[in-house]
Design a protein around this motif. Structure first.
Motif, PDB file in Angstrom:
ATOM      1  N   ARG A 199      11.923   0.957 -68.064  1.00  0.00           N
ATOM      2  CA  ARG A 199      12.791   1.203 -69.325  1.00  0.00           C
ATOM      3  C   ARG A 199      13.517  -0.040 -69.448  1.00  0.00           C
ATOM      4  NH1 ARG A 199      15.205   6.941 -69.237  1.00  0.00           N
ATOM      5  NH2 ARG A 199      17.009   5.749 -69.148  1.00  0.00           N
ATOM      6  N   ALA A 200      14.116  -0.433 -70.799  1.00  0.00           N
ATOM      7  CA  ALA A 200      14.866  -1.566 -70.943  1.00  0.00           C
ATOM      8  C   ALA A 200      15.823  -1.720 -70.239  1.00  0.00           C
ATOM      9  CB  ALA A 200      15.110  -1.810 -72.492  1.00  0.00           C
ATOM     10  N   ASP A 201      16.770  -0.287 -70.046  1.00  0.00           N
ATOM     11  CA  ASP A 201      17.987  -0.409 -69.466  1.00  0.00           C
ATOM     12  C   ASP A 201      17.900  -0.450 -68.051  1.00  0.00           C
ATOM     13  OD1 ASP A 201      16.568   2.106 -69.025  1.00  0.00           O
ATOM     14  OD2 ASP A 201      18.341   3.522 -69.730  1.00  0.00           O
ATOM     15  N   THR A 202      16.734  -0.325 -67.593  1.00  0.00           N
ATOM     16  CA  THR A 202      16.565  -0.587 -66.087  1.00  0.00           C
ATOM     17  C   THR A 202      16.764  -1.940 -65.792  1.00  0.00           C
ATOM     18  OG1 THR A 202      14.959   1.397 -65.999  1.00  0.00           O
ATOM     19  CG2 THR A 202      14.770  -0.114 -64.128  1.00  0.00           C
ATOM     20  N   ILE A 203      16.219  -2.829 -66.673  1.00  0.00           N
ATOM     21  CA  ILE A 203      16.625  -4.222 -66.337  1.00  0.00           C
ATOM     22  C   ILE A 203      17.750  -4.737 -66.813  1.00  0.00           C
ATOM     23  CG2 ILE A 203      15.406  -6.481 -66.974  1.00  0.00           C
ATOM     24  CD1 ILE A 203      12.799  -5.158 -67.455  1.00  0.00           C
ATOM     25  N   TYR A 204      18.195  -4.470 -67.891  1.00  0.00           N
ATOM     26  CA  TYR A 204      19.382  -4.964 -68.523  1.00  0.00           C
ATOM     27  C   TYR A 204      20.532  -4.135 -68.041  1.00  0.00           C
ATOM     28  CZ  TYR A 204      16.134  -7.773 -71.054  1.00  0.00           C
ATOM     29  OH  TYR A 204      15.194  -8.646 -71.411  1.00  0.00           O
ATOM     30  N   ASN A 205      20.678  -3.206 -67.451  1.00  0.00           N
ATOM     31  CA  ASN A 205      21.725  -2.301 -66.947  1.00  0.00           C
ATOM     32  C   ASN A 205      22.155  -2.722 -65.447  1.00  0.00           C
ATOM     33  OD1 ASN A 205      23.494  -0.286 -66.216  1.00  0.00           O
ATOM     34  ND2 ASN A 205      22.384   1.395 -67.021  1.00  0.00           N
ATOM     35  N   ASN A 206      23.484  -3.063 -65.590  1.00  0.00           N
ATOM     36  CA  ASN A 206      24.088  -3.596 -63.969  1.00  0.00           C
ATOM     37  C   ASN A 206      23.707  -2.920 -63.019  1.00  0.00           C
ATOM     38  OD1 ASN A 206      24.782  -6.015 -65.628  1.00  0.00           O
ATOM     39  ND2 ASN A 206      26.994  -5.112 -66.067  1.00  0.00           N
ATOM     40  N   LYS A 207      23.729  -1.373 -63.257  1.00  0.00           N
ATOM     41  CA  LYS A 207      23.554  -0.505 -62.246  1.00  0.00           C
ATOM     42  C   LYS A 207      22.234  -1.073 -61.370  1.00  0.00           C
ATOM     43  CE  LYS A 207      22.540   4.440 -61.391  1.00  0.00           C
ATOM     44  NZ  LYS A 207      22.289   5.847 -61.962  1.00  0.00           N
ATOM     45  N   HIS A 208      21.237  -1.443 -61.811  1.00  0.00           N
ATOM     46  CA  HIS A 208      19.991  -1.683 -60.973  1.00  0.00           C
ATOM     47  C   HIS A 208      20.001  -3.234 -60.729  1.00  0.00           C
ATOM     48  CE1 HIS A 208      18.464   2.390 -61.521  1.00  0.00           C
ATOM     49  NE2 HIS A 208      18.830   2.317 -62.689  1.00  0.00           N
ATOM     50  N   THR A 209      20.842  -4.067 -60.911  1.00  0.00           N
ATOM     51  CA  THR A 209      20.848  -5.520 -60.763  1.00  0.00           C
ATOM     52  C   THR A 209      20.466  -5.950 -59.170  1.00  0.00           C
ATOM     53  OG1 THR A 209      22.337  -5.925 -62.634  1.00  0.00           O
ATOM     54  CG2 THR A 209      21.942  -7.703 -60.946  1.00  0.00           C
ATOM     55  N   ASP A 210      21.236  -5.205 -58.348  1.00  0.00           N
ATOM     56  CA  ASP A 210      20.905  -5.305 -56.781  1.00  0.00           C
ATOM     57  C   ASP A 210      19.540  -4.871 -56.467  1.00  0.00           C
ATOM     58  OD1 ASP A 210      23.397  -6.002 -56.824  1.00  0.00           O
ATOM     59  OD2 ASP A 210      24.230  -4.215 -56.191  1.00  0.00           O
ATOM     60  N   SER A 211      18.847  -3.892 -57.315  1.00  0.00           N
ATOM     61  CA  SER A 211      17.441  -3.688 -57.011  1.00  0.00           C
ATOM     62  C   SER A 211      16.435  -4.768 -57.390  1.00  0.00           C
ATOM     63  CB  SER A 211      17.215  -2.451 -57.307  1.00  0.00           C
ATOM     64  OG  SER A 211      18.055  -1.392 -57.045  1.00  0.00           O
TER      65      SER A 211
END
Length: 314
Positions: free
Chosen positions: A88-100
């Motif tokens: 999903r788009a929010d997977t990439i642009y959400n800071n929650k998953h940046t470390d992943s």
């Protein structure tokens, strides 16, 4: 008494006509609804050529540029289309998953040659209709929901394949290989030089379906006989279906996919430089792609931008 019976019979006849009219209207309404939701689609047998491209805008010096095979030369030797199902788009642009996704995030934020954007998908958003939309440009229909279970070829006939990105690649003598969700194989029969499909209807499989793709990637990054490699990863989609988008398994899978993106990117760079003895990428026609246009002498010594001769051995 007779007139009362006649009147009742007359009312009964009108009721029957009214009921028949309502049934006809209801049937027509259902027919229109079904036609709108499940339209009959006619696939064209025409394949696009350079003459079908829109006209280029006029240059400042009033020169009109026309499309041709010479003005549309490809600028890269190899392309990898990596499709991550369920990303999903929010997977990439959400800071929650940046470390992943450290490598992908770095490419999008800090690399001038990387462009991140969000594409809007039309329903239905199941696998097979989305593949057809990506490859052919057609708008998917709800009938594709049924065909998703038993996908069929998009080719109209054996001698007239439906136009698609893959059809164009084959017509222009590109070598296309595929690894991933086996729904691609019946859609594009005989289109891939090498392929291996994975069974993605087993939604409890989070790892094996992606490992079967990655093990082929490692081998193909050392081959030089292909120009386009299509990869379809389904593990993240399976996690979303079984555990939801906020599962603790998502970050682990994203980190695994980020590692694959890193390996593919670096592998392409290494493959590009290893094809030419001087370290310059060479296309299938044998033309050097050195951006600086530096020549190489017969002895194999390259010349640096300053004009100094340099031995490959240092």
């Amino acid at each position: 008494m007779y007139s009362e019976v006649s009147r009742r019979q007359g009312d009964g006849g009108w009721r029957c006509l009214l009921l028949l009219l309502l049934m006809c209207i209801n049937t027509c309404g259902i027919g229109l609804y079904i036609h709108g939701i499940f339209p009959v689609k006619h696939m064209s047998t025409e394949v696009a050529t350079f003459t079908n491209l829109p006209a280029e805008p006029q240059l400042p010096d009033n020169t009109i540029v026309t499309h041709s095979s010479t003005t549309s030369q490809r600028h890269i030797n190899r392309t990898v289309l990596m499709l991550i199902d369920g990303m999903r788009a929010d997977t990439i642009y959400n800071n929650k998953h940046t470390d992943s996704l450290p490598y992908l995030t770095t490419l999008i934020n800090n690399c001038d040659t990387t462009k991140g954007f969000i594409a809007r998908a039309l329903t239905p958003t199941v696998t097979m209709p989305r593949i057809k939309a990506l490859m052919t440009g057609e708008v998917p229909a709800f009938t594709d929901l049924l065909l998703n279970l038993v996908p069929s070829s998009i080719e109209t006939t054996q001698t007239h394949p439906a136009d698609s990105v893959i059809t164009q690649m084959n017509l222009h003598k590109h070598t296309v290989i595929f690894y991933g969700d086996n729904v691609w194989l019946p859609l594009f029969p005989n289109a891939f030089t090498r392929h291996e499909g994975t069974e993605n209807f087993i939604v409890t499989d989070f790892t094996e379906c992606d490992m079967n793709v990655s093990r082929n990637v490692e081998r193909e990054l050392s081959n030089t006989d292909w120009t386009t490699m299509i990869l379809h990863y389904g593990g993240l989609d399976h996690i979303g279906h079984t555990s939801g988008p906020h599962s603790v398994l998502v970050d682990t899978k994203l980190h695994e996919l980020d590692t694959e993106i890193h390996r593919i990117h670096k592998g392409l760079q290494k493959l590009s430089h290893s094809e030419d003895p001087a370290g310059h990428s060479e296309d299938p026609a044998g033309h050097s792609e050195d951006p600086a246009g530096h020549s190489e002498d017969p002895a194999g010594h390259s010349e640096d931008p300053a004009g100094h001769s340099e031995d490959p051995a240092g």
